[in-house]
Motif scaffolding. Structure first.
Motif, PDB file in Angstrom:
ATOM      1  N   ILE A   1     -18.280  69.394  12.685  1.00 12.26           N
ATOM      2  CA  ILE A   1     -17.811  68.874  11.395  1.00 12.26           C
ATOM      3  C   ILE A   1     -18.740  69.298  10.248  1.00 12.26           C
ATOM      4  O   ILE A   1     -18.258  69.800   9.222  1.00 12.26           O
ATOM      5  N   PRO A   2     -20.085  69.145  10.367  1.00 12.08           N
ATOM      6  CA  PRO A   2     -20.940  69.671   9.300  1.00 12.08           C
ATOM      7  C   PRO A   2     -20.814  71.181   9.139  1.00 12.08           C
ATOM      8  O   PRO A   2     -20.952  71.703   8.026  1.00 12.08           O
TER       9      PRO A   2
ATOM     10  N   THR B   1     -18.885  62.841  10.109  1.00 12.30           N
ATOM     11  CA  THR B   1     -20.036  63.136  10.967  1.00 12.30           C
ATOM     12  C   THR B   1     -20.723  61.848  11.405  1.00 12.30           C
ATOM     13  O   THR B   1     -21.068  61.680  12.590  1.00 12.30           O
TER      14      THR B   1
ATOM     15  N   VAL C   1     -16.768  64.736   4.811  1.00 17.01           N
ATOM     16  CA  VAL C   1     -17.464  65.425   5.909  1.00 17.01           C
ATOM     17  C   VAL C   1     -18.634  64.578   6.409  1.00 17.01           C
ATOM     18  O   VAL C   1     -18.830  64.407   7.618  1.00 17.01           O
TER      19      VAL C   1
ATOM     20  N   SER D   1     -19.980  66.432  16.407  1.00 20.39           N
ATOM     21  CA  SER D   1     -20.943  66.043  15.370  1.00 20.39           C
ATOM     22  C   SER D   1     -21.635  67.247  14.748  1.00 20.39           C
ATOM     23  O   SER D   1     -22.184  67.149  13.645  1.00 20.39           O
TER      24      SER D   1
ATOM     25  N   SER E   1     -18.676  60.116  14.062  1.00 17.89           N
ATOM     26  CA  SER E   1     -18.779  60.777  15.371  1.00 17.89           C
ATOM     27  C   SER E   1     -20.101  60.443  16.051  1.00 17.89           C
ATOM     28  O   SER E   1     -20.145  60.183  17.263  1.00 17.89           O
TER      29      SER E   1
END
Length: 272
Positions: free
Chosen positions: A54-55, A158, A154, A51, A161
């Motif tokens: 990904i960002p 996120t 994205v 988490s 997740s």
């Protein structure tokens, strides 16, 4: 949902003769298969890392394209709109499948239709950006439209997740079945999380590269449709396999491989 942890085995009685054999029922030091509690303890922090990872990919993307900024940052809004429309197309087809025939979810025909719709939306987006900012160079304009599209995915990845982490951490029927699947199939948590991050990286690179190619040459939409279908077909191939086979199959790397290929082609086209 956690599995009770057994008490520690009692110390083995001393044996005469110094043979060091110990209690034959004492399995201390031997490897044991993971339990449901072990999987949960591994999944929760792993999903937390994903988490954040990904960002981070989105931030890296933005930092990487700052040198290609057009005269105005507004083109990124066109990209965000394109990503939202693609997401809406995905939701609409998913609802259609759920309300008609579930078998359509693995139908290559539906996949092809969705890919064509997504790429036609991309073509409309780049044409709109060209009309709105005709004085801007097409390359930087395409980069920022593509970045906006990638950011939508994205954010979605996120959120997915974080939701999965929350559901795994709370005892429920869904979390029990998910953990049982990982245990029964012998799927490694680390490998699953790495593949998830690579899948998002493939989405980012594909969105960037495909938008650049279509902006520079609208006829390239044919190529992006074909490559989009190829990515979807790799996913369909994985869906027909067991979870353990999916994690070990080279098809799992197809999305990131195709995404990188599209981005490389786009970079070469920009430099031409």
């Amino acid at each position: 949902m956690s599995t009770p942890i057994p008490d520690s085995p009692a110390p083995a009685p001393e044996t005469s003769g110094g043979c060091g054999c110990g209690d034959p029922h004492d399995h201390a030091g031997h490897d044991h298969p993971p339990t449901g509690a072990d999987v949960v303890r591994a999944l929760v922090p792993a999903l937390s890392i994903v988490s954040l990872a990904i960002p981070a990919l989105g931030v890296i993307m933005i930092l990487s394209i700052l040198a290609y900024a057009p005269s105005t940052p507004w083109p990124i809004l066109v990209g965000l709109s394109l990503g939202a429309l693609q997401l809406l197309s995905l939701v609409a087809t998913s609802l259609y499948v759920a309300r008609t025939r579930v078998q359509l979810a693995v139908n290559p025909g539906l996949l092809a239709v969705r890919s064509v719709v997504d790429e036609l939306l991309r073509l409309a987006a780049v044409w709109s950006a060209t009309l709105l900012w005709p004085a801007d160079v097409r390359g930087p304009l395409a980069v920022w439209v593509g970045a906006g599209t990638a950011l939508v995915w994205v954010v979605l990845a996120t959120a997915q997740s974080l939701r999965t982490r929350s559901r795994i951490a709370k005892p429920s029927q869904w979390s029990t079945e998910a953990v049982a699947t990982l245990l029964n199939e012998g799927v490694g948590v680390r490998r699953s999380m790495v593949l998830r991050v690579l899948d998002v990286a493939g989405t980012i690179t594909f969105q960037l590269g495909a938008t650049i190619l279509v902006m520079l040459s609208p006829a390239m939409v044919v190529a992006t449709v074909v490559l989009s279908i190829a990515t979807g077909l790799s996913t369909l191939v994985l869906q027909r396999r067991s979870p353990s086979q999916r994690a070990r199959s080279p098809w799992a790397l197809a999305p990131v491989g195709i995404g990188l290929l599209v981005l490389v082609l786009a970079v070469l086209a920009l430099g031409a």
